[in-house]
Design a protein around this motif. Structure first.
Motif, PDB file in Angstrom:
ATOM      1  N   THR A 189      -5.983  20.629  10.906  1.00  0.00           N
ATOM      2  CA  THR A 189      -5.765  19.543  11.869  1.00  0.00           C
ATOM      3  C   THR A 189      -4.305  19.139  11.902  1.00  0.00           C
ATOM      4  O   THR A 189      -3.501  19.561  11.070  1.00  0.00           O
ATOM      5  CB  THR A 189      -6.612  18.301  11.499  1.00  0.00           C
ATOM      6  OG1 THR A 189      -6.129  17.767  10.260  1.00  0.00           O
ATOM      7  CG2 THR A 189      -8.085  18.660  11.346  1.00  0.00           C
ATOM      8  N   GLY A 231      -6.956  14.020  13.848  1.00  0.00           N
ATOM      9  CA  GLY A 231      -7.920  15.078  13.548  1.00  0.00           C
ATOM     10  C   GLY A 231      -8.010  16.179  14.594  1.00  0.00           C
ATOM     11  O   GLY A 231      -8.933  16.991  14.555  1.00  0.00           O
ATOM     12  N   ILE A 290      -1.802  10.077   7.649  1.00  0.00           N
ATOM     13  CA  ILE A 290      -1.227  11.310   7.106  1.00  0.00           C
ATOM     14  C   ILE A 290      -2.308  12.281   6.624  1.00  0.00           C
ATOM     15  O   ILE A 290      -3.247  11.897   5.936  1.00  0.00           O
ATOM     16  CB  ILE A 290      -0.271  10.980   5.936  1.00  0.00           C
ATOM     17  CG1 ILE A 290       0.877  10.111   6.442  1.00  0.00           C
ATOM     18  CG2 ILE A 290       0.272  12.247   5.283  1.00  0.00           C
ATOM     19  CD1 ILE A 290       1.726   9.509   5.320  1.00  0.00           C
ATOM     20  N   SER A 315     -11.394  16.252  20.009  1.00  0.00           N
ATOM     21  CA  SER A 315     -10.271  15.787  20.819  1.00  0.00           C
ATOM     22  C   SER A 315     -10.827  15.096  22.060  1.00  0.00           C
ATOM     23  O   SER A 315     -12.024  15.172  22.333  1.00  0.00           O
ATOM     24  CB  SER A 315      -9.390  16.963  21.223  1.00  0.00           C
ATOM     25  OG  SER A 315      -8.709  17.477  20.103  1.00  0.00           O
ATOM     26  N   PRO A 341       4.546   4.091   2.724  1.00  0.00           N
ATOM     27  CA  PRO A 341       5.301   5.119   1.982  1.00  0.00           C
ATOM     28  C   PRO A 341       4.402   5.996   1.110  1.00  0.00           C
ATOM     29  O   PRO A 341       3.259   5.650   0.843  1.00  0.00           O
ATOM     30  CB  PRO A 341       6.234   4.292   1.087  1.00  0.00           C
ATOM     31  CG  PRO A 341       6.247   2.929   1.666  1.00  0.00           C
ATOM     32  CD  PRO A 341       4.937   2.738   2.338  1.00  0.00           C
ATOM     33  N   LEU A 371       0.848  -1.195   0.000  1.00  0.00           N
ATOM     34  CA  LEU A 371       0.000   0.000   0.000  1.00  0.00           C
ATOM     35  C   LEU A 371       0.880   1.241   0.000  1.00  0.00           C
ATOM     36  O   LEU A 371       1.933   1.261   0.627  1.00  0.00           O
ATOM     37  CB  LEU A 371      -0.849   0.048   1.274  1.00  0.00           C
ATOM     38  CG  LEU A 371      -2.154  -0.740   1.340  1.00  0.00           C
ATOM     39  CD1 LEU A 371      -2.759  -0.585   2.731  1.00  0.00           C
ATOM     40  CD2 LEU A 371      -3.134  -0.236   0.283  1.00  0.00           C
ATOM     41  N   VAL A 372       0.427   2.291  -0.705  1.00  0.00           N
ATOM     42  CA  VAL A 372       1.086   3.594  -0.611  1.00  0.00           C
ATOM     43  C   VAL A 372       0.007   4.672  -0.515  1.00  0.00           C
ATOM     44  O   VAL A 372      -1.168   4.408  -0.782  1.00  0.00           O
ATOM     45  CB  VAL A 372       1.986   3.905  -1.842  1.00  0.00           C
ATOM     46  CG1 VAL A 372       3.162   2.953  -1.914  1.00  0.00           C
ATOM     47  CG2 VAL A 372       1.171   3.872  -3.129  1.00  0.00           C
ATOM     48  N   ASN A 373       0.406   5.890  -0.131  1.00  0.00           N
ATOM     49  CA  ASN A 373      -0.485   7.064  -0.146  1.00  0.00           C
ATOM     50  C   ASN A 373      -1.794   6.868   0.605  1.00  0.00           C
ATOM     51  O   ASN A 373      -2.876   7.012   0.043  1.00  0.00           O
ATOM     52  CB  ASN A 373      -0.809   7.478  -1.590  1.00  0.00           C
ATOM     53  CG  ASN A 373       0.444   7.854  -2.356  1.00  0.00           C
ATOM     54  OD1 ASN A 373       1.493   8.081  -1.754  1.00  0.00           O
ATOM     55  ND2 ASN A 373       0.334   7.926  -3.661  1.00  0.00           N
ATOM     56  N   VAL A 374      -1.710   6.492   1.839  1.00  0.00           N
ATOM     57  CA  VAL A 374      -2.925   6.411   2.650  1.00  0.00           C
ATOM     58  C   VAL A 374      -3.083   7.748   3.381  1.00  0.00           C
ATOM     59  O   VAL A 374      -2.231   8.123   4.190  1.00  0.00           O
ATOM     60  CB  VAL A 374      -2.860   5.248   3.657  1.00  0.00           C
ATOM     61  CG1 VAL A 374      -4.107   5.241   4.535  1.00  0.00           C
ATOM     62  CG2 VAL A 374      -2.719   3.926   2.910  1.00  0.00           C
ATOM     63  N   PHE A 375      -4.134   8.486   3.043  1.00  0.00           N
ATOM     64  CA  PHE A 375      -4.321   9.834   3.589  1.00  0.00           C
ATOM     65  C   PHE A 375      -5.631   9.948   4.349  1.00  0.00           C
ATOM     66  O   PHE A 375      -6.546   9.153   4.154  1.00  0.00           O
ATOM     67  CB  PHE A 375      -4.387  10.863   2.448  1.00  0.00           C
ATOM     68  CG  PHE A 375      -3.131  10.989   1.652  1.00  0.00           C
ATOM     69  CD1 PHE A 375      -1.936  11.351   2.267  1.00  0.00           C
ATOM     70  CD2 PHE A 375      -3.135  10.768   0.284  1.00  0.00           C
ATOM     71  CE1 PHE A 375      -0.774  11.490   1.518  1.00  0.00           C
ATOM     72  CE2 PHE A 375      -1.974  10.905  -0.472  1.00  0.00           C
ATOM     73  CZ  PHE A 375      -0.804  11.264   0.155  1.00  0.00           C
ATOM     74  N   ARG A 376      -5.713  11.000   5.167  1.00  0.00           N
ATOM     75  CA  ARG A 376      -7.005  11.429   5.699  1.00  0.00           C
ATOM     76  C   ARG A 376      -7.201  12.871   5.254  1.00  0.00           C
ATOM     77  O   ARG A 376      -6.236  13.588   4.964  1.00  0.00           O
ATOM     78  CB  ARG A 376      -7.099  11.321   7.224  1.00  0.00           C
ATOM     79  CG  ARG A 376      -5.855  11.679   8.005  1.00  0.00           C
ATOM     80  CD  ARG A 376      -6.130  11.787   9.483  1.00  0.00           C
ATOM     81  NE  ARG A 376      -6.556  13.140   9.772  1.00  0.00           N
ATOM     82  CZ  ARG A 376      -5.717  14.153   9.968  1.00  0.00           C
ATOM     83  NH1 ARG A 376      -4.413  13.969   9.916  1.00  0.00           N
ATOM     84  NH2 ARG A 376      -6.170  15.349  10.198  1.00  0.00           N
ATOM     85  N   GLU A 377      -8.465  13.303   5.191  1.00  0.00           N
ATOM     86  CA  GLU A 377      -8.741  14.687   4.822  1.00  0.00           C
ATOM     87  C   GLU A 377      -8.494  15.577   6.034  1.00  0.00           C
ATOM     88  O   GLU A 377      -8.542  15.126   7.176  1.00  0.00           O
ATOM     89  CB  GLU A 377     -10.174  14.833   4.318  1.00  0.00           C
ATOM     90  CG  GLU A 377     -10.451  14.036   3.038  1.00  0.00           C
ATOM     91  CD  GLU A 377      -9.436  14.320   1.926  1.00  0.00           C
ATOM     92  OE1 GLU A 377      -9.103  15.500   1.703  1.00  0.00           O
ATOM     93  OE2 GLU A 377      -8.966  13.348   1.292  1.00  0.00           O
ATOM     94  N   ASP A 378      -8.252  16.844   5.772  1.00  0.00           N
ATOM     95  CA  ASP A 378      -7.914  17.798   6.841  1.00  0.00           C
ATOM     96  C   ASP A 378      -9.190  18.303   7.526  1.00  0.00           C
ATOM     97  O   ASP A 378      -9.558  19.460   7.397  1.00  0.00           O
ATOM     98  CB  ASP A 378      -7.122  18.960   6.204  1.00  0.00           C
ATOM     99  CG  ASP A 378      -6.557  19.912   7.235  1.00  0.00           C
ATOM    100  OD1 ASP A 378      -6.376  19.496   8.408  1.00  0.00           O
ATOM    101  OD2 ASP A 378      -6.302  21.077   6.887  1.00  0.00           O
ATOM    102  N   GLU A 379      -9.865  17.406   8.207  1.00  0.00           N
ATOM    103  CA  GLU A 379     -11.118  17.768   8.876  1.00  0.00           C
ATOM    104  C   GLU A 379     -11.010  17.514  10.372  1.00  0.00           C
ATOM    105  O   GLU A 379     -10.579  16.431  10.792  1.00  0.00           O
ATOM    106  CB  GLU A 379     -12.271  16.943   8.292  1.00  0.00           C
ATOM    107  CG  GLU A 379     -12.648  17.416   6.894  1.00  0.00           C
ATOM    108  CD  GLU A 379     -13.381  16.348   6.089  1.00  0.00           C
ATOM    109  OE1 GLU A 379     -13.754  15.306   6.669  1.00  0.00           O
ATOM    110  OE2 GLU A 379     -13.561  16.579   4.881  1.00  0.00           O
ATOM    111  N   VAL A 380     -11.430  18.511  11.135  1.00  0.00           N
ATOM    112  CA  VAL A 380     -11.266  18.432  12.590  1.00  0.00           C
ATOM    113  C   VAL A 380     -12.193  17.369  13.193  1.00  0.00           C
ATOM    114  O   VAL A 380     -13.373  17.310  12.864  1.00  0.00           O
ATOM    115  CB  VAL A 380     -11.538  19.808  13.246  1.00  0.00           C
ATOM    116  CG1 VAL A 380     -11.481  19.706  14.770  1.00  0.00           C
ATOM    117  CG2 VAL A 380     -10.540  20.850  12.743  1.00  0.00           C
ATOM    118  N   GLN A 381     -11.624  16.531  14.035  1.00  0.00           N
ATOM    119  CA  GLN A 381     -12.387  15.550  14.810  1.00  0.00           C
ATOM    120  C   GLN A 381     -12.305  15.973  16.270  1.00  0.00           C
ATOM    121  O   GLN A 381     -11.347  16.629  16.668  1.00  0.00           O
ATOM    122  CB  GLN A 381     -11.773  14.152  14.650  1.00  0.00           C
ATOM    123  CG  GLN A 381     -11.631  13.691  13.207  1.00  0.00           C
ATOM    124  CD  GLN A 381     -12.979  13.467  12.546  1.00  0.00           C
ATOM    125  OE1 GLN A 381     -13.940  13.040  13.195  1.00  0.00           O
ATOM    126  NE2 GLN A 381     -13.065  13.800  11.258  1.00  0.00           N
TER     127      GLN A 381
END
Lengths: 95, 489
Positions: free
Chosen positions: B26, B31, B58, A69, B290, A57-67
């Motif tokens: 974030t 998050g 990431i 805390s 990666p 696997l490569v490039n596993v991302f999350r979106e920049d959204e606040v969760q």
């Protein structure tokens, strides 16, 4: 072979104080672990690309959204020595 | 101060490491919000606290921001890169390791142009650019020396941090400060970092060494930490040049060490080296797969790049016929460059718009503060309106300055203030002729001087008429009336 000096060095990096007996026990255990890992050297890896991951696997991302805390009280509850809103730690000596 | 080293026959070699907090919403791997100034420890979660069993993921935008910056600095974005664990035990890191990049950074081999003394331009090489996570903030009770313990706020732990390492190619403290200014301007233009050094969004460490002029080998370098303003970068390096030159002159060896800049006392001091044993035992972060950034991703980022400060500066000189220094100031921040173009776009001439912004607006608004410029009490449209009132003769240039101050105080437009306060230029020749007569009647000597054709006398009369009308007289009209009057006598 792992030496007592190696154990002392790693213990210092990890900020651990070990008694002589503990250090000796660690040395024996670490030596056994390393000996076990050394078995891997028997493998012929000629022509095999080095890798750090077994999953393809490569490039596993999350979106920049606040969760949300974790509530502070819940987090601080884990501290050995809380200080109000903060974590208290032993004095840091810088000079 | 580099003059001191130059005189002593030394060459100064400086490299800068800049840490910039990325303006993501974030953190790098979880998050939690990155909002600055939140109550302590309210922006943490099991991931950024390093609880067992949690996994980092990431932040896509952090990678986009890093890529955008790398391209702006003319770096090669590596087709594949990965994260690594950097191990050290210090209470600012809840995990006891920091996720960083080591052998395979996001980007390498770039450069940044800076202005150097004498009006020249130098390209300073950039070795590498990588992403990592920020650490928590330590608060000491009382003074560092007497504090019984330290307190930690982990809100900042895990905030995306971009580290950019320059080549050791800066040759003076002034150049180091110029590099940092140019660097900050690019980041702010790109919108990837707010550039706020006071809040720690941009932090700088410096490596500095001296060598005998003409020597080919580098001298022993010293790392200076805690340089949190342009001024402190320059001051700390100036101090260090003098310290190292004096030590070398005395035949001493420079010790390779980390020194801390004390801005209050104005000196660098050695940090105890055993606290910073550089044995980080890096290895590939097993919890993150990666990155393989394909060409399409990189080209999309390249296509989205805005005009950068230096390009904007060149364009301002050509398009608006501004002087280089004026264009440099106006493009020093993206908000200010936009402000200028909005003012011109609203109908103001490029020359008066530049003059008013440089001499008046920057008196009331700090030009390097993007937000302050965007929130300027005098909007570009209002400034253009003021300039229009001068152009069409409604108000004098002198009155305009006081109108500007009132606009800055009340956020009203110029026409409203001028109308309410009756500041319209007196362009009624009958009324002005009357004032001229009064001025001349009150000062027979002035009358005589003027009649004998002295220019200074004419200027004095115009001045007095302006004074009598509280600046509202149209000076050109006063001169015309005087000429007419003289021709009749």
């Amino acid at each position: 072979m792992i030496s007592r000096a190696d154990v002392d060095h790693v213990a210092r990096l990890a900020r651990l104080t070990l008694s002589d007996a503990e250090a000796e026990r660690m040395r024996e255990q670490l030596a056994a672990i390393l000996a076990y890992i050394n078995k891997l050297r028997e493998l012929d890896v000629e022509g095999v690309e080095p890798t750090s991951h077994a999953v393809p696997l490569v490039n596993v991302f999350r979106e920049d959204e606040v969760q949300p805390s974790l509530p502070r009280e819940a987090m601080i509850a884990n501290a050995p020595e809380p200080a109000g809103e903060l974590f208290r730690v032993p004095r840091i000596i810088e000079d | 101060m580099s003059a001191v080293a130059t005189a002593a026959g030394y060459e100064v070699v400086i490299g800068l490491e800049v840490h910039a907090q990325l303006s993501t919403r974030t953190k790098m791997f979880c998050g939690c919000s990155t909002t600055f100034g939140a109550p302590p420890n309210t922006q943490t979660c099991p991931v950024c606290q390093g609880m067992p069993g949690t996994l980092p993921v990431i932040n896509r935008r952090a990678i986009e921001f890093g890529t955008r910056t790398a391209l702006a600095f003319d770096c090669t974005v590596n087709a594949s890169c990965r994260f690594a664990r950097k191990h050290y035990y210090y209470p600012d890191m809840p995990k006891n390791f920091q996720i960083s990049q080591y052998e395979e950074p996001l980007a390498e081999h770039g450069g940044l142009e800076i202005d150097v003394a004498g009006g020249g331009v130098r390209r300073i090489g950039i070795q590498r650019l990588h992403l990592e996570e920020d650490v928590g903030k330590l608060v000491h009770e009382g003074t560092l020396e007497t504090a019984p313990s330290s307190l930690v706020d982990y809100n900042r732990a895990g905030v995306p941090l971009m580290e950019t390492v320059s080549q050791p190619e800066l040759s003076s403290p002034e150049e180091a400060a110029a590099y940092l200014r140019a660097f900050r301007a690019v980041l702010v233009y790109l919108g990837v970092c707010d550039g706020n050094m006071e809040e720690g969004s941009l932090r700088c460490d410096a490596n500095i060494s001296l060598r005998r002029r003409g020597a080919t080998e580098l001298g022993t370098k010293v790392e200076i930490k805690n340089l949190n303003s342009f001024r402190n970068v320059q001051r700390a390096l100036e101090f260090e040049v003098i310290r190292q030159a004096a030590a070398l002159d005395a035949g001493e060896r420079i010790v390779q060490e980390t020194r801390l800049w004390d801005a209050d006392r104005g000196y660098t001091r050695s940090m105890r080296s055993k606290e910073f044993a550089h044995d980080y035992r890096y290895f590939p972060e097993p919890d993150l797969v990666p990155l393989e950034l394909d060409l399409a991703f990189v080209e999309r980022a390249r296509a989205a790049l805005p005009e950068l400060p230096r390009a904007g500066r060149r364009r301002f000189v050509e398009q608006y016929a501004l002087r280089g220094a004026e264009a440099a100031t106006l493009t020093g921040s993206r908000a200010l460059a936009e402000y200028y173009e909005a003012t011109v776009g609203a109908g103001a001439g490029p020359r008066p718009a530049a003059n008013w912004i440089l001499s008046e607006l920057l008196r009331v608004v700090p030009g390097d503060d993007e937000q302050a410029v965007r929130d300027s009490p005098v909007s570009p449209a209002h400034l253009a309106g003021l300039i229009r009132l001068i152009d069409d003769g409604t108000i004098s240039g002198k009155i305009a300055k006081s109108v500007f101050d009132k606009m800055a105080a009340s956020r009203e437009d110029a026409a409203t203030i001028v109308g309410r306060e009756g500041l319209t230029q007196v362009a009624d020749s009958g009324a002005l002729a009357l004032v001229i007569d009064q001025v001349l009647a009150a000062d027979p000597k002035l009358l005589a001087d003027w009649k004998s054709g002295k220019t200074a006398a004419e200027n004095a009369i115009v001045g007095q008429v302006m004074k009598a009308t509280q600046g509202k007289a149209n000076p050109a009209l006063v001169r015309d009336l005087l000429k007419e009057k003289l021709s009749k006598t």
